[in-house]
Motif scaffolding. Structure first.
Motif, PDB file in Angstrom:
ATOM      1  N   GLY A  18      75.801  21.349 -76.883  1.00 15.62           N
ATOM      2  CA  GLY A  18      74.894  22.497 -76.791  1.00 15.62           C
ATOM      3  C   GLY A  18      73.728  22.218 -75.858  1.00 15.62           C
ATOM      4  O   GLY A  18      73.336  23.064 -75.050  1.00 15.62           O
ATOM      5  N   LYS A  19      73.182  21.009 -75.964  1.00 17.62           N
ATOM      6  CA  LYS A  19      72.045  20.631 -75.099  1.00 17.62           C
ATOM      7  C   LYS A  19      72.469  20.631 -73.633  1.00 17.62           C
ATOM      8  O   LYS A  19      71.712  21.051 -72.754  1.00 17.62           O
ATOM      9  CB  LYS A  19      71.512  19.244 -75.490  1.00 17.62           C
ATOM     10  CG  LYS A  19      70.700  19.235 -76.778  1.00 17.62           C
ATOM     11  CD  LYS A  19      69.306  19.826 -76.606  1.00 17.62           C
ATOM     12  CE  LYS A  19      68.603  20.051 -77.924  1.00 17.62           C
ATOM     13  NZ  LYS A  19      68.403  21.469 -78.272  1.00 17.62           N
ATOM     14  N   GLN A  22      72.732  24.194 -72.515  1.00 15.12           N
ATOM     15  CA  GLN A  22      71.373  24.730 -72.379  1.00 15.12           C
ATOM     16  C   GLN A  22      70.765  24.279 -71.044  1.00 15.12           C
ATOM     17  O   GLN A  22      70.207  25.078 -70.291  1.00 15.12           O
ATOM     18  CB  GLN A  22      70.525  24.218 -73.546  1.00 15.12           C
ATOM     19  CG  GLN A  22      69.115  24.776 -73.558  1.00 15.12           C
ATOM     20  CD  GLN A  22      68.306  24.248 -74.742  1.00 15.12           C
ATOM     21  OE1 GLN A  22      68.847  23.610 -75.644  1.00 15.12           O
ATOM     22  NE2 GLN A  22      67.023  24.518 -74.746  1.00 15.12           N
ATOM     23  N   HIS A  23      70.933  22.999 -70.742  1.00 22.71           N
ATOM     24  CA  HIS A  23      70.405  22.452 -69.497  1.00 22.71           C
ATOM     25  C   HIS A  23      71.046  23.162 -68.295  1.00 22.71           C
ATOM     26  O   HIS A  23      70.343  23.553 -67.359  1.00 22.71           O
ATOM     27  CB  HIS A  23      70.676  20.947 -69.454  1.00 22.71           C
ATOM     28  CG  HIS A  23      70.140  20.287 -68.230  1.00 22.71           C
ATOM     29  ND1 HIS A  23      68.794  20.037 -68.049  1.00 22.71           N
ATOM     30  CD2 HIS A  23      70.763  19.876 -67.101  1.00 22.71           C
ATOM     31  CE1 HIS A  23      68.627  19.477 -66.861  1.00 22.71           C
ATOM     32  NE2 HIS A  23      69.800  19.375 -66.263  1.00 22.71           N
ATOM     33  N   HIS A  26      69.616  26.591 -67.860  1.00 27.26           N
ATOM     34  CA  HIS A  26      68.290  26.521 -67.229  1.00 27.26           C
ATOM     35  C   HIS A  26      68.428  26.307 -65.728  1.00 27.26           C
ATOM     36  O   HIS A  26      67.755  26.952 -64.934  1.00 27.26           O
ATOM     37  CB  HIS A  26      67.465  25.402 -67.863  1.00 27.26           C
ATOM     38  CG  HIS A  26      66.942  25.748 -69.225  1.00 27.26           C
ATOM     39  ND1 HIS A  26      66.220  24.880 -69.993  1.00 27.26           N
ATOM     40  CD2 HIS A  26      67.052  26.885 -69.955  1.00 27.26           C
ATOM     41  CE1 HIS A  26      65.905  25.468 -71.152  1.00 27.26           C
ATOM     42  NE2 HIS A  26      66.400  26.677 -71.147  1.00 27.26           N
ATOM     43  N   VAL A  33      66.509  31.027 -72.205  1.00 26.87           N
ATOM     44  CA  VAL A  33      67.361  30.416 -73.238  1.00 26.87           C
ATOM     45  C   VAL A  33      66.586  29.300 -73.927  1.00 26.87           C
ATOM     46  O   VAL A  33      66.110  28.375 -73.289  1.00 26.87           O
ATOM     47  CB  VAL A  33      68.664  29.860 -72.610  1.00 26.87           C
ATOM     48  CG1 VAL A  33      69.447  29.044 -73.615  1.00 26.87           C
ATOM     49  CG2 VAL A  33      69.506  31.001 -72.069  1.00 26.87           C
ATOM     50  N   ARG A  34      66.439  29.398 -75.250  1.00 25.87           N
ATOM     51  CA  ARG A  34      65.621  28.423 -75.975  1.00 25.87           C
ATOM     52  C   ARG A  34      66.433  27.390 -76.735  1.00 25.87           C
ATOM     53  O   ARG A  34      65.960  26.287 -76.980  1.00 25.87           O
ATOM     54  CB  ARG A  34      64.681  29.159 -76.918  1.00 25.87           C
ATOM     55  CG  ARG A  34      63.578  29.877 -76.145  1.00 25.87           C
ATOM     56  CD  ARG A  34      62.422  30.200 -77.035  1.00 25.87           C
ATOM     57  NE  ARG A  34      62.892  31.042 -78.131  1.00 25.87           N
ATOM     58  CZ  ARG A  34      62.341  32.206 -78.466  1.00 25.87           C
ATOM     59  NH1 ARG A  34      61.288  32.650 -77.807  1.00 25.87           N
ATOM     60  NH2 ARG A  34      62.808  32.910 -79.456  1.00 25.87           N
ATOM     61  N   ASP A  35      67.638  27.761 -77.144  1.00 23.19           N
ATOM     62  CA  ASP A  35      68.471  26.792 -77.854  1.00 23.19           C
ATOM     63  C   ASP A  35      69.928  27.216 -77.760  1.00 23.19           C
ATOM     64  O   ASP A  35      70.229  28.414 -77.754  1.00 23.19           O
ATOM     65  CB  ASP A  35      68.045  26.704 -79.329  1.00 23.19           C
ATOM     66  CG  ASP A  35      68.705  25.527 -80.029  1.00 23.19           C
ATOM     67  OD1 ASP A  35      68.874  24.471 -79.397  1.00 23.19           O
ATOM     68  OD2 ASP A  35      69.054  25.660 -81.224  1.00 23.19           O
ATOM     69  N   VAL A  36      70.821  26.241 -77.671  1.00 24.73           N
ATOM     70  CA  VAL A  36      72.257  26.540 -77.645  1.00 24.73           C
ATOM     71  C   VAL A  36      72.955  25.615 -78.645  1.00 24.73           C
ATOM     72  O   VAL A  36      72.681  24.408 -78.681  1.00 24.73           O
ATOM     73  CB  VAL A  36      72.855  26.303 -76.228  1.00 24.73           C
ATOM     74  CG1 VAL A  36      74.352  26.601 -76.228  1.00 24.73           C
ATOM     75  CG2 VAL A  36      72.153  27.156 -75.190  1.00 24.73           C
ATOM     76  N   ARG A  37      73.810  26.182 -79.462  1.00 26.07           N
ATOM     77  CA  ARG A  37      74.618  25.382 -80.387  1.00 26.07           C
ATOM     78  C   ARG A  37      76.071  25.799 -80.173  1.00 26.07           C
ATOM     79  O   ARG A  37      76.367  26.987 -80.056  1.00 26.07           O
ATOM     80  CB  ARG A  37      74.264  25.669 -81.853  1.00 26.07           C
ATOM     81  CG  ARG A  37      72.822  25.549 -82.219  1.00 26.07           C
ATOM     82  CD  ARG A  37      72.370  24.172 -82.517  1.00 26.07           C
ATOM     83  NE  ARG A  37      72.864  23.626 -83.767  1.00 26.07           N
ATOM     84  CZ  ARG A  37      72.689  22.347 -84.111  1.00 26.07           C
ATOM     85  NH1 ARG A  37      72.058  21.509 -83.293  1.00 26.07           N
ATOM     86  NH2 ARG A  37      73.141  21.891 -85.254  1.00 26.07           N
TER      87      ARG A  37
ATOM     88  N   ILE B  44      73.294  31.253 -79.080  1.00 28.27           N
ATOM     89  CA  ILE B  44      72.169  31.061 -78.158  1.00 28.27           C
ATOM     90  C   ILE B  44      70.918  31.712 -78.723  1.00 28.27           C
ATOM     91  O   ILE B  44      70.963  32.862 -79.146  1.00 28.27           O
ATOM     92  CB  ILE B  44      72.506  31.674 -76.772  1.00 28.27           C
ATOM     93  CG1 ILE B  44      73.676  30.925 -76.141  1.00 28.27           C
ATOM     94  CG2 ILE B  44      71.297  31.641 -75.851  1.00 28.27           C
ATOM     95  CD1 ILE B  44      74.043  31.411 -74.754  1.00 28.27           C
ATOM     96  N   ILE B  46      67.343  33.063 -77.642  1.00 30.42           N
ATOM     97  CA  ILE B  46      66.823  33.494 -76.346  1.00 30.42           C
ATOM     98  C   ILE B  46      65.562  34.336 -76.565  1.00 30.42           C
ATOM     99  O   ILE B  46      65.430  34.985 -77.607  1.00 30.42           O
ATOM    100  CB  ILE B  46      67.964  34.263 -75.604  1.00 30.42           C
ATOM    101  CG1 ILE B  46      67.668  34.477 -74.140  1.00 30.42           C
ATOM    102  CG2 ILE B  46      68.316  35.557 -76.295  1.00 30.42           C
ATOM    103  CD1 ILE B  46      68.923  34.850 -73.337  1.00 30.42           C
TER     104      ILE B  46
END
Lengths: 80, 80
Positions: A18-19, A22-23, A26, A33-37, B44, B46
């Motif tokens: 997920g990280k 997310q990277h 970005h 996008v603040r968090d991805v799982r 996600i 967001i």
């Protein structure tokens, strides 16, 4: 009938995949996008059986094979 | 807000991972399982934005990174 199973990492378990996504998001310019799982989605076609039997079968399958109950949660939907 | 994205292989595309899981389920005694397809589930978080912007962003992200539109379909749900 069809069963849809969603397997996700438990809250608090680190999700490197997920990280990484997310990277990448970005890098592609999606700064909002603040968090991805990331989880797994499993679709099973199964012979008809009574609802209760089905539910207990699905839970067994998840515990034995589809999810790792130590670090993962699962939920499911049954479609007739 | 939270977006749930489901990425699945298109109909007719061979799913070796699904076949492997199906085989394992049979080995474990679940003979009633007739087909297994495996997909990805992406959650996600967001920043808030108008619904339309959000929808087009999500589609873009799926096309560019999260799904391979040649062999995969995706659907999503937006939770506020």
């Amino acid at each position: 009938m069809k069963v849809k199973i969603y397997v996700t990492l438990k809250e608090g378990i680190l999700d490197p995949q997920g990280k990484a996504v997310q990277h990448s998001l970005h890098t592609l310019g999606y700064a909002s996008v603040r968090d991805v799982r990331i989880g797994k989605y499993v679709e099973i076609k199964i012979s008809d059986m009574p609802e209760e039997t089905m539910e207990s079968r699905i839970k067994e399958m998840c515990h034995k094979l589809l999810a790792n109950p130590v670090i993962e949660d699962f939920r499911y939907e049954i479609e007739r």
